[in-house]
Design a protein around this motif. Structure first.
Motif, PDB file in Angstrom:
ATOM      1  N   GLY A 181      13.346 113.804  -0.010  1.00 62.90           N
ATOM      2  CA  GLY A 181      11.889 113.774  -0.176  1.00 62.90           C
ATOM      3  C   GLY A 181      11.470 113.388  -1.584  1.00 62.90           C
ATOM      4  N   ASP A 182      12.217 112.498  -2.224  1.00 64.09           N
ATOM      5  CA  ASP A 182      11.925 112.066  -3.592  1.00 64.09           C
ATOM      6  C   ASP A 182      10.578 111.349  -3.640  1.00 64.09           C
ATOM      7  OD1 ASP A 182      11.843 111.116  -6.151  1.00 64.09           O
ATOM      8  OD2 ASP A 182      13.728 109.993  -6.052  1.00 64.09           O
TER       9      ASP A 182
ATOM     10  N   PRO B 162      -0.532 102.765   8.514  1.00 65.51           N
ATOM     11  CA  PRO B 162      -0.365 102.623   7.066  1.00 65.51           C
ATOM     12  C   PRO B 162       0.811 103.468   6.585  1.00 65.51           C
ATOM     13  CG  PRO B 162      -2.115 104.181   7.519  1.00 65.51           C
ATOM     14  CD  PRO B 162      -1.633 103.673   8.860  1.00 65.51           C
ATOM     15  N   ALA B 163       1.375 103.071   5.466  1.00 67.92           N
ATOM     16  CA  ALA B 163       2.489 103.835   4.912  1.00 67.92           C
ATOM     17  C   ALA B 163       1.970 105.115   4.274  1.00 67.92           C
ATOM     18  CB  ALA B 163       3.228 102.993   3.878  1.00 67.92           C
ATOM     19  N   ALA B 164       2.763 106.181   4.370  1.00 66.44           N
ATOM     20  CA  ALA B 164       2.406 107.421   3.686  1.00 66.44           C
ATOM     21  C   ALA B 164       2.611 107.284   2.190  1.00 66.44           C
ATOM     22  CB  ALA B 164       3.249 108.579   4.229  1.00 66.44           C
ATOM     23  N   MET B 165       3.572 106.458   1.797  1.00 68.77           N
ATOM     24  CA  MET B 165       3.837 106.147   0.391  1.00 68.77           C
ATOM     25  C   MET B 165       4.194 104.666   0.304  1.00 68.77           C
ATOM     26  SD  MET B 165       6.267 109.416  -0.578  1.00 68.77           S
ATOM     27  CE  MET B 165       6.835 108.569  -2.046  1.00 68.77           C
ATOM     28  N   GLY B 166       3.744 103.995  -0.733  1.00 70.63           N
ATOM     29  CA  GLY B 166       4.065 102.595  -0.890  1.00 70.63           C
ATOM     30  C   GLY B 166       3.340 101.744   0.140  1.00 70.63           C
TER      31      GLY B 166
ATOM     32  N   GLY C 180       9.894 101.560  -4.785  1.00 67.23           N
ATOM     33  CA  GLY C 180      10.203 100.626  -5.856  1.00 67.23           C
ATOM     34  C   GLY C 180      11.616 100.736  -6.375  1.00 67.23           C
ATOM     35  N   ARG C 181      12.328 101.791  -6.019  1.00 65.44           N
ATOM     36  CA  ARG C 181      13.706 101.956  -6.447  1.00 65.44           C
ATOM     37  C   ARG C 181      14.653 101.465  -5.349  1.00 65.44           C
ATOM     38  NH1 ARG C 181      13.549 108.123  -7.824  1.00 65.44           N
ATOM     39  NH2 ARG C 181      15.757 107.868  -7.281  1.00 65.44           N
ATOM     40  N   ALA C 182      15.919 101.334  -5.691  1.00 71.52           N
ATOM     41  CA  ALA C 182      16.923 100.838  -4.754  1.00 71.52           C
ATOM     42  C   ALA C 182      17.748 101.985  -4.203  1.00 71.52           C
ATOM     43  CB  ALA C 182      17.823  99.810  -5.420  1.00 71.52           C
TER      44      ALA C 182
END
Length: 483
Positions: free
Chosen positions: A132-133, A100-104, A138-140
């Protein structure tokens, strides 16, 4: 007593230190469920084989294919330009590792049906490209190749098989497989999960049958051995496994030598207390009680030696970690952890028992002969030779001889002239030049001219073989090899 504790501490520490290295590199489980069923399909596959041959093979629960993009993406955001490797992955890749993804999120089926400029970041890429933002999903991200939406970030524990850390993952759609480069070249790698009870040999036979059928249908040549199926851990560790097991065996031999030496010291200690033991026997203490008290005493010595051994092991690991990081896979897992403490406890117990057994005959001597002082030597026919020190010296020689031979061989290798000079030489990977041979040679000629014009570059040359490269040298003769 100090000599006994120090001897055992060195033996235990050496064995625990080498066990920590062996466990961290070879024995430690991979961070995936049912990791013992994960295998690597060694060798390269064509796009046709990947699309038609790596699906629904008996013995496999799933097979995922992936391939590194020849040219990395160049990050152009935040005033920093940095290259990151790009890996195209199939839809089964992340589910194969139950990752699984850690984020997203990772990729879903829709990402492969309607490809769009989107990617998943490795943990290292997330840290180095975005600092580490936490709001990057969801951003490009802006690259020279375009803007790509970040779908998710992978956990730090994920290590791509035979890959690097700074990675960008993009969908591997079917149209990519049919491109000329993938259709004719074996540039695709695959990994799979075996069904329960299926051996790698059985899976390989099924895979070979499928690939033979696909290649026969399309008239493409097969490559002997490119369908080998090996456990993923074996592929990651490679030849390091045999080397580390050999070093661990030597460490166990050192522990055995320490037990032998400590046994000799304990026996001498009990010999010096012969009168005390004889008086206790004469006053009614049974053999079981004397042996029990001796074992308790040895257990206390063993506990002290175990603490000292753990400290010695920690020093060994700290000394080996910088060397291991540059030469061993999975070196980040080398540590004196819970498994090492369990091994230390077991090694200590065995050490106490072996040391106690070495002095058992002294403890059970007849009390009458002890009380007669010097008479026992006459009655028993003189002192028998102490075999333990002799055995310890013999085992030390056995352990030291191959170590000295290996060291001598390594020193001799330092004096071997490799026939080339690598000082002041740098390499530049140019990737594949997908042009006719004449145009490719002309491009290489222009690259060499440009490199020779760089201040500080004395000469430049190009070589072929897989990925064309350009070499910049401080000294040497410029030449270009075919390919």
């Amino acid at each position: 007593m100090a000599a006994i504790v120090l001897t055992l501490a060195l033996g235990i520490g050496t064995s625990v230190g080498m066990f920590s290295v062996l466990h961290g590199v070879v024995l430690r489980a991979l961070p995936y469920p049912d990791d013992d069923r994960l295998v690597l399909l060694r060798g390269g596959f064509t796009g046709t084989e990947a699309a038609e041959g790596l699906t629904e093979i008996p013995g496999f629960e799933a097979i995922a294919y992936y391939g590194a993009r020849e040219q990395p993406y160049t990050f152009a955001g935040a005033g920093v330009r940095r290259q990151a490797g790009v890996v195209r992955v199939s839809a089964v890749f992340f589910p194969l590792f139950a990752l699984p993804a850690a984020m997203g999120r990772t990729f879903v089926a829709g990402d492969f049906e309607q490809p769009r400029p989107a990617l998943v970041l490795s943990h290292a890429a997330w840290m180095q490209l975005t600092g580490g933002d936490p709001g990057i999903v969801g951003r490009a991200l802006e690259f020279d190749e375009g803007a790509f939406e970040v779908l998710g970030v992978l956990p730090a524990s994920f290590k791509e098989p035979a890959g690097g850390d700074l990675r960008l993952y993009v969908p591997f759609v079917e149209s990519d497989l049919l491109q000329t480069g993938y259709r004719v070249a074996r540039q695709i790698t695959a990994a799979g999960r075996l069904a329960p009870g299926v051996s790698p040999a059985q899976a390989r036979a099924a895979l070979a049958r499928r690939l033979d059928a696909v290649n026969a249908e399309h008239g493409t040549p097969d490559v002997a051995g490119h369908d080998a199926v090996v456990p993923l851990i074996d592929d990651l560790v490679g030849n390091a496994s045999a080397v580390l097991f050999s070093l661990f065996a030597v460490a166990l031999l050192v522990l055995l030598i320490a037990c032998s030496t400590a046994g000799s010291l304990v026996r001498n200690r009990f010999e010096q207390r012969a009168s005390e033991l004889a008086v206790r026997r004469a006053l009614g203490a049974g053999s079981a009680r004397i042996v029990k008290d001796a074992l308790c005493e040895l257990a206390l010595l063993g506990a002290a030696a175990a603490l000292g051994g753990v400290l010695v092991a920690q020093l060994i690991v700290l000394a080996l970690q910088p060397l291991a990081a540059a030469s061993l896979p999975r070196a980040d897992g080398i540590a004196v952890d819970a498994a090492a403490f369990i091994f230390a406890a077991g090694a200590t117990a065995v050490t106490v028992l072996l040391t106690g057994a070495a002095s058992l005959s002294t403890l059970l001597k007849d009390p009458g002969t002890r009380l007669r002082g010097g008479v026992p030597q006459l009655v028993e026919g003189g002192r028998r030779p102490a075999l333990l020190p002799v055995a310890a010296v013999g085992m030390a020689v056995v352990a030291l001889a191959p170590a000295l031979a290996l060291s001598a061989r390594l020193f001799r290798l330092r004096d071997v002239d490799p026939g080339i000079r690598t000082s002041n030489v740098v390499a530049l990977n140019l990737g594949s030049i997908r042009r006719p041979a004449v145009e490719a040679n002309q491009s290489l000629d222009r690259v060499l001219v440009a490199m020779r014009a760089i201040p500080g570059v004395a000469d430049a040359a190009a070589r072929g073989g897989g990925l064309p490269s350009a070499l910049g040298m401080a000294k040497g003769h410029a030449q270009r090899t075919p390919g």
